[in-house]
Enzyme design. Structure first.
Site, PDB file in Angstrom:
ATOM      1  N   VAL A  59     -12.259 -39.915  57.461  1.00  0.00           N
ATOM      2  CA  VAL A  59     -11.531 -41.170  57.251  1.00  0.00           C
ATOM      3  C   VAL A  59     -10.682 -41.503  58.473  1.00  0.00           C
ATOM      4  O   VAL A  59     -10.573 -42.676  58.863  1.00  0.00           O
ATOM      5  CB  VAL A  59     -10.694 -41.107  55.955  1.00  0.00           C
ATOM      6  CG1 VAL A  59      -9.765 -42.308  55.830  1.00  0.00           C
ATOM      7  CG2 VAL A  59     -11.620 -41.035  54.748  1.00  0.00           C
ATOM      8  N   ALA A  62     -13.007 -43.027  60.894  1.00  0.00           N
ATOM      9  CA  ALA A  62     -13.371 -44.373  60.458  1.00  0.00           C
ATOM     10  C   ALA A  62     -12.247 -45.374  60.706  1.00  0.00           C
ATOM     11  O   ALA A  62     -12.480 -46.461  61.248  1.00  0.00           O
ATOM     12  CB  ALA A  62     -13.752 -44.360  58.975  1.00  0.00           C
ATOM     13  N   GLU A  63     -11.025 -45.022  60.334  1.00  0.00           N
ATOM     14  CA  GLU A  63      -9.916 -45.960  60.524  1.00  0.00           C
ATOM     15  C   GLU A  63      -9.619 -46.174  62.004  1.00  0.00           C
ATOM     16  O   GLU A  63      -9.302 -47.287  62.423  1.00  0.00           O
ATOM     17  CB  GLU A  63      -8.652 -45.499  59.791  1.00  0.00           C
ATOM     18  CG  GLU A  63      -7.549 -46.524  59.920  1.00  0.00           C
ATOM     19  CD  GLU A  63      -6.578 -46.557  58.755  1.00  0.00           C
ATOM     20  OE1 GLU A  63      -5.682 -47.416  58.812  1.00  0.00           O
ATOM     21  OE2 GLU A  63      -6.700 -45.747  57.826  1.00  0.00           O
ATOM     22  N   SER A  64      -9.760 -45.130  62.789  1.00  0.00           N
ATOM     23  CA  SER A  64      -9.508 -45.255  64.231  1.00  0.00           C
ATOM     24  C   SER A  64     -10.495 -46.208  64.880  1.00  0.00           C
ATOM     25  O   SER A  64     -10.109 -47.105  65.633  1.00  0.00           O
ATOM     26  CB  SER A  64      -9.586 -43.882  64.897  1.00  0.00           C
ATOM     27  OG  SER A  64      -8.583 -43.036  64.385  1.00  0.00           O
TER      28      SER A  64
END
Length: 140
Positions: A59, A62-64
């Site tokens: 996650v 993914a967020e980065s």
């Protein structure tokens, strides 16, 4: 304005300094007009206790990559991005090697960007699939 892949990758590399992205050895490796791609090694730094890639590390990748991708579409002198929601489905375990997060835009509004981030391994097998919503707001 023409897409400048090298400028985007240099910008992403610069803002990784002294962050979680640097701690987890994330590296932005490819970009196009509608996507951004980063890689992250799978090693004990990102393992959960059973020796597998931690879902939280997936996650974080993914967020980065999804948040950085939104920066490609805004004037960063006037606007900034905040991730406001992320969801993830982890579909395959991974013990070692490399994972790749590729963010592709689903919706590009003036104040909301919606991204799909596919996390795959070296063989292009799906490890996790994530959806990220970013809010675009005036720079403070």
């Amino acid at each position: 304005m023409e897409f400048d892949k090298e400028r985007i990758l240099a910008m992403c590399a610069a803002f990784c300094k002294n962050t979680l992205m640097e701690t987890l050895d994330m590296e932005f490796i490819d970009a196009g007009p509608d996507f951004l791609k980063a890689k992250m090694p799978v090693n004990p730094k990102v393992h959960q206790p059973m020796g597998l890639l931690h879902g939280g590390a997936s996650v974080a990748l993914a967020e980065s990559v999804g948040s950085a991708a939104s920066l490609m579409f805004i004037n960063t002198d006037k606007l900034e991005v905040r991730g406001i929601e992320i969801s993830a489905n982890h579909v395959k375990a991974k013990r070692d090697g490399m994972v790749y997060g590729t963010a592709r835009i689903i919706h590009q509004g003036r104040s909301i960007h919606l991204w799909e981030i596919r996390i795959t391994d070296e063989n292009d097998s799906l490890i996790s699939i994530c959806k990220l919503t970013n809010m675009v707001m005036p720079r403070r």
